[in-house]
Design a protein around this motif. Structure first.
Motif, PDB file in Angstrom:
ATOM      1  N   TYR A  15     168.668   5.440  40.987  1.00 37.84           N
ATOM      2  CA  TYR A  15     168.910   4.202  41.720  1.00 37.84           C
ATOM      3  C   TYR A  15     170.408   3.890  41.681  1.00 37.84           C
ATOM      4  CZ  TYR A  15     163.912   3.101  41.981  1.00 37.84           C
ATOM      5  OH  TYR A  15     162.568   3.120  42.275  1.00 37.84           O
ATOM      6  N   GLN A  16     170.914   3.348  42.752  1.00 36.24           N
ATOM      7  CA  GLN A  16     172.327   2.982  42.886  1.00 36.24           C
ATOM      8  C   GLN A  16     173.278   4.044  42.330  1.00 36.24           C
ATOM      9  OE1 GLN A  16     170.045  -0.018  42.014  1.00 36.24           O
ATOM     10  NE2 GLN A  16     171.590  -1.553  41.824  1.00 36.24           N
ATOM     11  N   TYR A  23     171.000   4.296  37.680  1.00 36.84           N
ATOM     12  CA  TYR A  23     169.911   4.439  36.715  1.00 36.84           C
ATOM     13  C   TYR A  23     169.024   5.600  37.137  1.00 36.84           C
ATOM     14  CZ  TYR A  23     165.832   3.619  33.876  1.00 36.84           C
ATOM     15  OH  TYR A  23     164.797   3.790  33.001  1.00 36.84           O
ATOM     16  N   ALA A  25     165.839   7.246  37.260  1.00 36.02           N
ATOM     17  CA  ALA A  25     164.435   6.885  37.016  1.00 36.02           C
ATOM     18  C   ALA A  25     163.545   8.122  36.888  1.00 36.02           C
ATOM     19  CB  ALA A  25     163.928   5.988  38.144  1.00 36.02           C
ATOM     20  N   GLN A  44     153.549   4.061  31.374  1.00 39.61           N
ATOM     21  CA  GLN A  44     153.956   2.693  31.044  1.00 39.61           C
ATOM     22  C   GLN A  44     154.667   2.030  32.209  1.00 39.61           C
ATOM     23  OE1 GLN A  44     156.539   2.878  27.665  1.00 39.61           O
ATOM     24  NE2 GLN A  44     154.840   2.976  26.211  1.00 39.61           N
ATOM     25  N   GLY A  48     158.322   5.037  36.042  1.00 43.38           N
ATOM     26  CA  GLY A  48     158.731   5.723  37.271  1.00 43.38           C
ATOM     27  C   GLY A  48     157.601   6.088  38.213  1.00 43.38           C
ATOM     28  N   LYS A  49     156.420   5.518  38.020  1.00 41.90           N
ATOM     29  CA  LYS A  49     155.284   5.846  38.886  1.00 41.90           C
ATOM     30  C   LYS A  49     155.556   5.444  40.341  1.00 41.90           C
ATOM     31  CE  LYS A  49     152.504   3.183  36.548  1.00 41.90           C
ATOM     32  NZ  LYS A  49     153.439   2.612  35.556  1.00 41.90           N
ATOM     33  N   SER A  50     155.992   4.202  40.529  1.00 40.37           N
ATOM     34  CA  SER A  50     156.245   3.744  41.913  1.00 40.37           C
ATOM     35  C   SER A  50     157.385   4.538  42.540  1.00 40.37           C
ATOM     36  CB  SER A  50     156.576   2.252  41.941  1.00 40.37           C
ATOM     37  OG  SER A  50     155.442   1.502  41.563  1.00 40.37           O
TER      38      SER A  50
HETATM   39  N1  LIG Z   1     165.556  -0.871  43.088  1.00 40.73           N
HETATM   40  C1  LIG Z   1     165.820  -0.511  41.821  1.00 40.73           C
HETATM   41  N2  LIG Z   1     167.086  -0.484  41.348  1.00 40.73           N
HETATM   42  C2  LIG Z   1     167.365  -0.094  40.097  1.00 40.73           C
HETATM   43  N3  LIG Z   1     166.436   0.298  39.206  1.00 40.73           N
HETATM   44  C3  LIG Z   1     165.158   0.290  39.617  1.00 40.73           C
HETATM   45  C4  LIG Z   1     164.777  -0.118  40.929  1.00 40.73           C
HETATM   46  N4  LIG Z   1     163.433  -0.002  41.036  1.00 40.73           N
HETATM   47  C5  LIG Z   1     163.007   0.428  39.843  1.00 40.73           C
HETATM   48  N5  LIG Z   1     164.031   0.610  38.983  1.00 40.73           N
HETATM   49  C6  LIG Z   1     163.942   1.099  37.591  1.00 40.73           C
HETATM   50  O1  LIG Z   1     163.389   2.411  37.605  1.00 40.73           O
HETATM   51  C7  LIG Z   1     162.446   2.565  36.555  1.00 40.73           C
HETATM   52  C8  LIG Z   1     161.121   3.002  37.112  1.00 40.73           C
HETATM   53  O2  LIG Z   1     160.579   1.946  37.885  1.00 40.73           O
HETATM   54  P1  LIG Z   1     159.177   2.082  38.634  1.00 40.73           P
HETATM   55  O3  LIG Z   1     159.145   3.367  39.357  1.00 40.73           O
HETATM   56  O4  LIG Z   1     158.987   0.835  39.416  1.00 40.73           O
HETATM   57  O5  LIG Z   1     158.149   2.150  37.406  1.00 40.73           O
HETATM   58  P2  LIG Z   1     156.563   1.956  37.351  1.00 40.73           P
HETATM   59  O6  LIG Z   1     156.051   1.935  38.749  1.00 40.73           O
HETATM   60  O7  LIG Z   1     156.070   3.112  36.556  1.00 40.73           O
HETATM   61  O8  LIG Z   1     156.344   0.656  36.631  1.00 40.73           O
HETATM   62  C9  LIG Z   1     162.406   1.225  35.827  1.00 40.73           C
HETATM   63  O9  LIG Z   1     163.231   1.323  34.684  1.00 40.73           O
HETATM   64  C10 LIG Z   1     162.980   0.245  36.808  1.00 40.73           C
HETATM   65  O10 LIG Z   1     163.644  -0.804  36.146  1.00 40.73           O
END
Ligand SMILES: Nc1ncnc2c1ncn2[C@@H]1O[C@H](COP(=O)(O)OP(=O)(O)O)[C@@H](O)[C@H]1O
Ligand SMILES: [Mg+2]
Length: 175
Positions: A15-16, A23, A25, A44, A48-50
């Protein structure tokens, strides 16, 4: 072995990127999902599931590596247009799909996606009937306003809206 329908090869997602907020992911994900398989991804919150299913839906492109669905390949070079075409074959049900209902009647809501695909009215009606059957709702619901339904009915209508487009892959994020 069944042919892989979905494959991720050395996928990384940040991300970014190139900002101080960068970050990572997903790190070096390799994954194969067979045609016809029903696969559950468990982890958990924040694991990173989504992020991963957004890549399979081509909602976002991988920072590096390849995503292959039904022989179509997505990488960080994929154009917006290709991304759009790719996404038409994938049904994605968001976490609160009922929040996306918008039309005056259930019929209009269900017809919206198929209409955008340019289908004939006959094909649309047929796919709506089949989708309703799959989510076990009566066709009498078609005349109702989506906002008059119960929470469970709304969710089923929203899922039927995705199924009505006859996707090759169905993804449910926290169903
Ligand atoms: N748009 C974003 N910008 C920065 N970090 C993100 C963003 N979306 C998710 N993250 C980070 O990426 C990691 C994985 O997120 P996500 O895939 O939503 O997890 P899950 O679906 O398993 O709960 C998390 O640490 C979250 O904070
Ligand atoms: Mg999530």
């Amino acid at each position: 072995m069944a042919k892989a329908k979905i494959e991720l090869r050395n996928v990384n997602f940040t991300y970014q990127p190139t900002t101080p907020l960068a970050y990572q992911a997903l790190r070096n994900i390799n994954l194969k999902i067979a045609d016809g398989a029903f696969t559950v991804l468990v982890g958990q919150t924040g694991s990173g599931k989504s992020t991963l299913v957004n890549l399979i839906d081509a909602l976002t492109l991988p920072t590096s590596g390849q995503v292959i669905v039904n022989g179509r390949l997505i990488n960080n070079q994929t154009s917006k247009r290709e991304q759009e075409l790719f996404r038409q074959k994938i049904g994605f049900v968001f976490q609160f799909p009922e929040r996306q209902l918008f039309a005056q009647t259930v019929r209009e809501d269900l017809a919206f996606g198929p209409q955008n695909l340019g289908w004939s009215q006959e094909k649309i009606n047929k796919s709506i009937r089949k989708a309703l059957e799959t989510v076990q709702l009566s066709p009498t619901i078609l005349k109702q306003s989506p906002f008059s339904l119960s929470g469970g009915q709304k969710r089923r209508v929203a899922i039927a809206g995705v199924l009505a487009m006859n996707p090759e892959v169905l993804i449910l994020d926290e169903p």
